[in-house]
Structures are given as structure tokens and as C-alpha cells.
Design a protein around this motif. Structure first.
Motif, short mmCIF file in Angstrom:
data_model
loop_
_atom_site.label_atom_id
_atom_site.label_comp_id
_atom_site.label_asym_id
_atom_site.label_seq_id
_atom_site.Cartn_x
_atom_site.Cartn_y
_atom_site.Cartn_z
N HIS A 202 50.23 48.17 43.67
CA HIS A 202 49.59 46.94 44.14
C HIS A 202 48.99 46.14 42.98
CE1 HIS A 202 48.87 48.53 48.52
NE2 HIS A 202 50.14 48.31 48.24
N SER A 203 48.71 46.80 41.89
CA SER A 203 48.06 46.13 40.76
C SER A 203 49.05 45.52 39.78
CB SER A 203 47.19 47.14 40.00
OG SER A 203 48.01 48.17 39.45
N PHE A 204 50.33 45.67 40.05
CA PHE A 204 51.37 45.28 39.08
C PHE A 204 51.26 43.81 38.67
CE2 PHE A 204 55.90 44.17 38.08
CZ PHE A 204 55.98 44.92 36.92
N ARG A 205 50.92 42.94 39.61
CA ARG A 205 50.82 41.50 39.31
C ARG A 205 49.39 41.06 39.06
NH1 ARG A 205 55.99 39.63 40.99
NH2 ARG A 205 56.96 41.26 42.21
N GLY A 206 48.52 42.02 38.73
CA GLY A 206 47.15 41.66 38.40
C GLY A 206 46.22 41.70 39.59
N PRO A 207 44.92 41.47 39.33
CA PRO A 207 43.91 41.59 40.39
C PRO A 207 44.08 40.53 41.47
CG PRO A 207 42.90 41.56 38.19
CD PRO A 207 44.33 41.19 38.02
N THR A 208 43.85 40.91 42.71
CA THR A 208 43.81 40.00 43.85
C THR A 208 42.61 40.42 44.71
OG1 THR A 208 45.13 41.38 45.32
CG2 THR A 208 46.34 39.89 43.89
N ALA A 209 42.38 39.66 45.78
CA ALA A 209 41.25 40.01 46.66
C ALA A 209 41.42 41.41 47.21
CB ALA A 209 41.16 38.99 47.79
N ARG A 210 42.65 41.79 47.56
CA ARG A 210 42.85 43.10 48.16
C ARG A 210 42.66 44.22 47.15
NH1 ARG A 210 48.55 45.41 50.51
NH2 ARG A 210 49.22 44.70 48.44
N ASN A 211 43.25 44.07 45.96
CA ASN A 211 43.34 45.23 45.07
C ASN A 211 42.22 45.29 44.03
OD1 ASN A 211 43.89 43.51 42.91
ND2 ASN A 211 46.09 43.81 43.00
N ARG A 212 41.22 44.44 44.14
CA ARG A 212 40.23 44.35 43.05
C ARG A 212 39.57 45.68 42.74
NH1 ARG A 212 36.68 44.18 46.85
NH2 ARG A 212 36.41 42.51 48.34
N SER A 213 39.39 46.55 43.72
CA SER A 213 38.71 47.81 43.40
C SER A 213 39.60 48.77 42.62
CB SER A 213 38.17 48.47 44.67
OG SER A 213 39.16 48.60 45.63
N MET A 214 40.89 48.50 42.57
CA MET A 214 41.76 49.31 41.69
C MET A 214 41.36 49.16 40.22
SD MET A 214 45.74 49.10 42.89
CE MET A 214 46.38 50.52 41.99
N PHE A 215 40.67 48.08 39.90
CA PHE A 215 40.31 47.81 38.52
C PHE A 215 38.91 48.30 38.18
CE2 PHE A 215 43.77 45.08 39.63
CZ PHE A 215 44.57 45.05 38.50
N LEU A 216 38.28 49.00 39.11
CA LEU A 216 37.00 49.65 38.83
C LEU A 216 37.24 50.87 37.93
CD1 LEU A 216 35.46 49.57 42.43
CD2 LEU A 216 34.69 48.24 40.44
N PRO A 217 36.16 51.44 37.38
CA PRO A 217 36.31 52.66 36.58
C PRO A 217 36.84 53.82 37.43
CG PRO A 217 34.16 51.64 36.21
CD PRO A 217 34.78 50.92 37.37
N ALA A 218 37.44 54.79 36.75
CA ALA A 218 37.98 55.97 37.42
C ALA A 218 36.89 56.64 38.25
CB ALA A 218 38.52 56.95 36.39
N GLY A 219 37.30 57.18 39.40
CA GLY A 219 36.36 57.89 40.26
C GLY A 219 35.84 57.06 41.41
N HIS A 220 36.32 55.82 41.52
CA HIS A 220 35.96 54.98 42.66
C HIS A 220 37.09 55.03 43.69
CE1 HIS A 220 32.30 52.88 41.11
NE2 HIS A 220 32.76 53.42 40.01
N ALA A 221 36.81 54.51 44.87
CA ALA A 221 37.81 54.49 45.94
C ALA A 221 38.47 53.13 46.01
CB ALA A 221 37.15 54.80 47.28
N TYR A 222 39.78 53.15 46.25
CA TYR A 222 40.51 51.93 46.62
C TYR A 222 41.09 52.16 48.00
CZ TYR A 222 44.48 48.70 46.91
OH TYR A 222 45.40 47.78 47.34
N VAL A 223 40.59 51.42 48.98
CA VAL A 223 41.06 51.55 50.36
C VAL A 223 41.65 50.21 50.79
CG1 VAL A 223 40.42 52.10 52.74
CG2 VAL A 223 39.22 53.21 50.84
N TYR A 224 42.86 50.26 51.32
CA TYR A 224 43.49 49.02 51.78
C TYR A 224 44.08 49.24 53.16
CZ TYR A 224 48.01 51.13 50.81
OH TYR A 224 49.10 51.95 50.82
N ARG A 225 44.33 48.12 53.86
CA ARG A 225 44.94 48.20 55.18
C ARG A 225 46.45 48.08 55.04
NH1 ARG A 225 42.78 48.50 59.78
NH2 ARG A 225 40.76 47.56 59.33
N SER A 226 47.14 48.99 55.68
CA SER A 226 48.59 49.06 55.56
C SER A 226 49.24 48.65 56.88
CB SER A 226 48.98 50.50 55.22
OG SER A 226 50.39 50.63 55.21
N TYR A 227 50.22 47.81 56.82
CA TYR A 227 50.95 47.34 57.99
C TYR A 227 49.99 46.77 59.03
CZ TYR A 227 55.17 49.37 56.13
OH TYR A 227 56.25 49.65 55.35
N GLY A 228 48.86 46.23 58.57
CA GLY A 228 47.91 45.61 59.48
C GLY A 228 47.22 46.57 60.41
#
Length: 199
Positions: free
Chosen positions: A53-79
DNA sequence: CCAGTGATTCTCT
DNA sequence: GAGAATCACTGGC
């Protein structure tokens, strides 16, 4: 390195995404109410990976992927479903490890109620299933997993036998589909799909 | 095997 | 902005 125990140790392991994805098989994931179990299936998503999800850079959805290691990234899949990742990599690289299945160990009745399913093998055997079982939702996006409360990622209680973890291709993606970046506990009945050996 | 499901992102005005 | 394609899935045939 010795079995990781302190938060600092865990961050060292999580700093290298592919290593972390393999190493995390056997670690524990626990919800705030203590329900959870052993991670048996993971997938690595790195910054140079077209499937990430981070391949094209930060977006509203994936922003927590860019936090330091040890954080959670939770997203909604297929709505519908939520999927849970552990952020990995150094320096906010946008890398993470998707947790795809866990072996239930504690709070099984609570997980049954949240899932509306009785059979233990179906409680947490899939990325959408395990978030439902543990009560993980978008409110957990961006939280730290290395603290004392809430959602917790913990090192293994005992050593995982060498050779028990095998790499396969990832599930449900079209880009980077040939890369061996899914890691499973060989022979575990709690995988989202049969892992490891062919046939 | 395939339908449901709706947020997210891409592309073109 | 609007329309369309995509999608790290699950459950029921």
C-alpha cells in the motif's frame, strides 16, 4: 541474538522487514482483554514492493505505515473487513508485516462471541477473521504495540524450532505475486490456507 | 467457484 | 470533481 524481550530488542528485530516477517511467526498477539494467541502466518510488504500500500507514497489510508517500527497499521479491506499489520523497517520507510493468522491460545470464548463462530480453527485463520476475533478495528490504526496495555505484540515464550517456518508466495495479490514473502508455521492447522509443502 | 461489499485511488475533464 | 477500476477478504454454493 538471544530471544528478544525488551521493547528495544523488539524494535531491533522489527527494523528489518523480511527478517521480522519470518521471526514473528511464533510471537504472540494479545488484545486488550487478553484474548489472542500465537502468530502462525505473516506477509512482508517492503517499500520497493509494488504490492505494498505504501508503494506510491503516503496517503490518508496508509499514513500509519510510515510510523516507526512497532506501531499498528489497520486498514479496511473490500469495504468490510479490517486487516492488521505491524509496522516494520527503519526510519518510517513505509514497510509492514501483515498478520494473516494466529493460533488461538487465550480468551477463546470472547473470540467465539465476537466471531459468531464456534470452531476454533476458524476463529483467527485469516486476516479479516483475526481482527474480528480480537476486536481490532480502525481505532487501532497507528497505536503502539510495544506498550503494557491495549493491543500487544510479545516475543515467543519458547523457542520456535528451526526449520519450522517456511516461505511461500503471498495470498490475494496480483503485483509481486511471485515473491516468497509469506511465512507460515509449517503444518499448523490454523493457517488461512494450507502452507508450505506443495500438493 | 463466485457474489457481496464499499472505501480508496487513478484518470480524465 | 466525477466516473471507473481496483482491492493484502470471507462465506456460501
Amino acid at each position: 541474538m538471544a530471544a528478544p524481550s525488551t521493547a528495544k530488542d523488539l524494535r531491533v528485530v522489527l527494523g528489518e522487514t523480511l527478517f521480522a516477517a519470518r521471526a514473528m511467526v511464533g510471537w504472540r498477539l494479545l488484545a486488550a482483554d487478553g484474548s489472542g494467541g500465537l502468530i502462525v502466518e505473516t506477509e512482508a510488504y517492503t517499500e520497493d514492493d509494488p504490492a505494498s500500500h505504501s508503494f506510491r507514497g503516503p496517503t490518508a489510508r496508509n499514513r500509519s505505515m510510515f510510523l516507526p517500527a512497532g506501531h499498528a497499521y489497520v486498514y479496511r479491506s473490500y469495504g468490510v473487513h479490517c486487516c492488521f499489520n505491524v509496522v516494520t523497517g527503519d526510519g518510517g520507510a513505509g514497510e509492514a508485516v501483515l498478520i494473516r493468522a494466529i493460533e488461538p491460545r487465550s480468551g477463546i470464548e470472547a473470540m467465539r462471541e465476537r466471531r459468531g463462530v464456534v470452531e476454533e480453527r476458524l476463529l483467527c485463520s485469516g486476516p479479516g477473521r483475526l481482527t474480528q476475533a480480537l476486536g481490532i478495528d480502525l481505532s487501532h490504526d497507528g497505536v503502539s504495540l510495544l506498550g503494557d496495555g491495549g493491543l500487544r505484540l510479545l516475543p515467543p515464550e519458547g523457542a520456535v524450532q528451526p526449520g519450522r517456518v517456511v516461505a511461500t508466495t503471498r495470498i490475494g495479490i496480483t503485483k509481486g505475486a511471485d515473491l516468497p514473502r509469506r511465512f507460515v508455521l509449517l503444518g499448523s492447522p490454523f493457517l488461512s490456507r494450507r502452507g508450505g509443502a506443495k500438493g
